[in-house]
Write an enzyme that holds these catalytic residues in place. Structure first.
Site, mmCIF file in Angstrom:
data_model
loop_
_atom_site.group_PDB
_atom_site.id
_atom_site.type_symbol
_atom_site.label_atom_id
_atom_site.label_comp_id
_atom_site.label_asym_id
_atom_site.label_seq_id
_atom_site.Cartn_x
_atom_site.Cartn_y
_atom_site.Cartn_z
ATOM 1 N N SER A 167 0.826 -1.208 0.000
ATOM 2 C CA SER A 167 0.000 0.000 0.000
ATOM 3 C C SER A 167 0.856 1.253 0.000
ATOM 4 O O SER A 167 1.962 1.266 0.546
ATOM 5 C CB SER A 167 -0.840 -0.029 1.275
ATOM 6 N N TYR A 196 -1.972 0.283 9.977
ATOM 7 C CA TYR A 196 -2.231 -0.405 8.708
ATOM 8 C C TYR A 196 -0.982 -0.317 7.823
ATOM 9 O O TYR A 196 -0.473 -1.329 7.336
ATOM 10 C CB TYR A 196 -3.441 0.216 8.002
ATOM 11 N N LYS A 256 1.964 -3.342 6.632
ATOM 12 C CA LYS A 256 2.396 -3.624 5.256
ATOM 13 C C LYS A 256 3.903 -3.406 5.109
ATOM 14 O O LYS A 256 4.587 -4.149 4.411
ATOM 15 C CB LYS A 256 1.639 -2.724 4.272
#
Ligand code: UDP
Length: 325
Positions: free
Chosen positions: A117, A141, A145
């Site tokens: 991402s 988040y 990643k």
């Protein structure tokens, strides 16, 4: 025929990639716990129901199916939720990916395509963002990643393992033929949320923050049609199969739209002047995320077909009005 195991293949992006893989004539096995995905979204291949955290099941599936490549989509995706509940994100997005990689190694599967991402970059120093920009995630988040990407690089450096990491900017839109699209109970992403407000499912759309350092004060994102993103995965697959070395690629068009511009376009497409209210910033949101996509355009010969915000929103609106699941 090339065999691909697709974790999270019943989800939004995964199901569009499965469609693209089916059109390329791959042998596909989707591995999905259906927590947010839908059986009906799997247009090609077989579906095995299971959790990536279930090491024994995963081991059996890998040994039986013997994929050439694993594509890993199964993950949680909500920035705001990750800020409230970081453990949930590190556990699923990081720890379960470690389990998957361990099971792959045990089964002798050595090629991997990862759903990364733009959130790994955090608040970038320069836009558009190149792949060489430092990782500085500003929410759990993005950090989950970034940890996986670090591990992937270390694994690849250690040998006998190659990967492509695709750093998604803002995936949006739906299958132009209307067969699949985004379908979450809690729609938190801007375009889906706006369309649900236009449809009357929610009362109003909140703009999270109007005091960002951008021309109209709202956040800017690089919205990419999910089928163009899916095509990047098929190209990444062929790249790995033809011996390509481990690499990360940004997936975006290289152009940004503000929240207000997206809302304006959504109103134009839907012909509904839906209610909008300005609200406080949402935690964890960087002001501007725009991809420098020259690497993927060059190395994978990726050519987007749907670089048109209005078309993206039209396909999402068509899905929203006629969705089957
Ligand atoms: N956003 C908003 N209202 C909403 C949903 C999102 O103003 O109901 C904003 C959000 O704060 C961000 C941008 O729209 O600046 C894109 O958010 P989204 O959740 O779609 O994707 P993200 O960039 O977080 O992955």
């Amino acid at each position: 025929m090339v065999r691909v195991l697709v974790t999270g293949g019943a989800g939004y992006i995964g199901s569009h990639v499965v469609k693209a893989l089916g059109e390329r004539e791959c042998e596909i096995l989707v591995f999905d716990n259906l927590s947010t995905g839908h059986k009906e979204a799997v247009l090609y291949g077989e579906l095995a129901e299971g959790d990536v955290g279930d090491e024994n099941l995963l081991g059996r599936v890998l040994t039986d199916f013997k994929p050439d490549v694993v594509m890993h989509f199964a993950a949680f995706i909500e920035v705001e939720e990750s800020v409230r509940n970081p453990v949930k994100y590190y556990e699923n997005n990081f720890c379960n990916t470690v389990k998957l990689l361990k099971a792959m190694r045990a089964a002798g599967v050595d090629k991997f395509i990862f759903s990364s991402s733009a959130a790994v970059y955090g608040e970038p120093d320069e836009v558009p963002i190149g792949e060489g920009a430092p990782f500085n995630p500003v929410n759990p988040y993005g950090a989950s990643k970034a940890f996986v990407e670090r591990l992937l690089k270390e694994l690849s450096d250690a040998g006998d393992f190659r990967y492509v990491s695709l750093r998604y900017f803002n995936a949006a839109g739906a299958d132009p033929e209307g067969r699949i699209g985004q379908s979450y109970k809690r729609a938190t992403h801007l375009i889906t949320r706006a369309l649900k407000v236009a449809k009357g499912e929610f009362e109003k759309l909140y703009i999270y923050g109007t005091d960002y350092p951008t021309p109209d004060g709202t956040c800017i994102r690089d919205y990419i049609h999910v089928d163009d993103l899916a095509k990047a995965h098929v190209l990444a697959l062929d790249y790995l199969l033809s011996g390509g070395e481990s690499r990360a690629f940004n997936c975006g068009y290289g152009r940004g739209y503000s929240v207000k511009e997206v809302i304006e376009t959504a109103k134009k497409v839907t012909k509904v002047d839906f209610p909008v209210e300005e609200a406080a910033r949402r935690p964890g949101d960087p002001a501007v995320l725009i991809a420098d996509s020259s690497r993927i355009r060059g190395a994978l010969s990726w050519e987007p077909e749907y670089d048109d915000l209005e078309f993206i929103i039209k396909t999402a609106w068509n899905w929203e009005l006629n969705k089957r699941f």
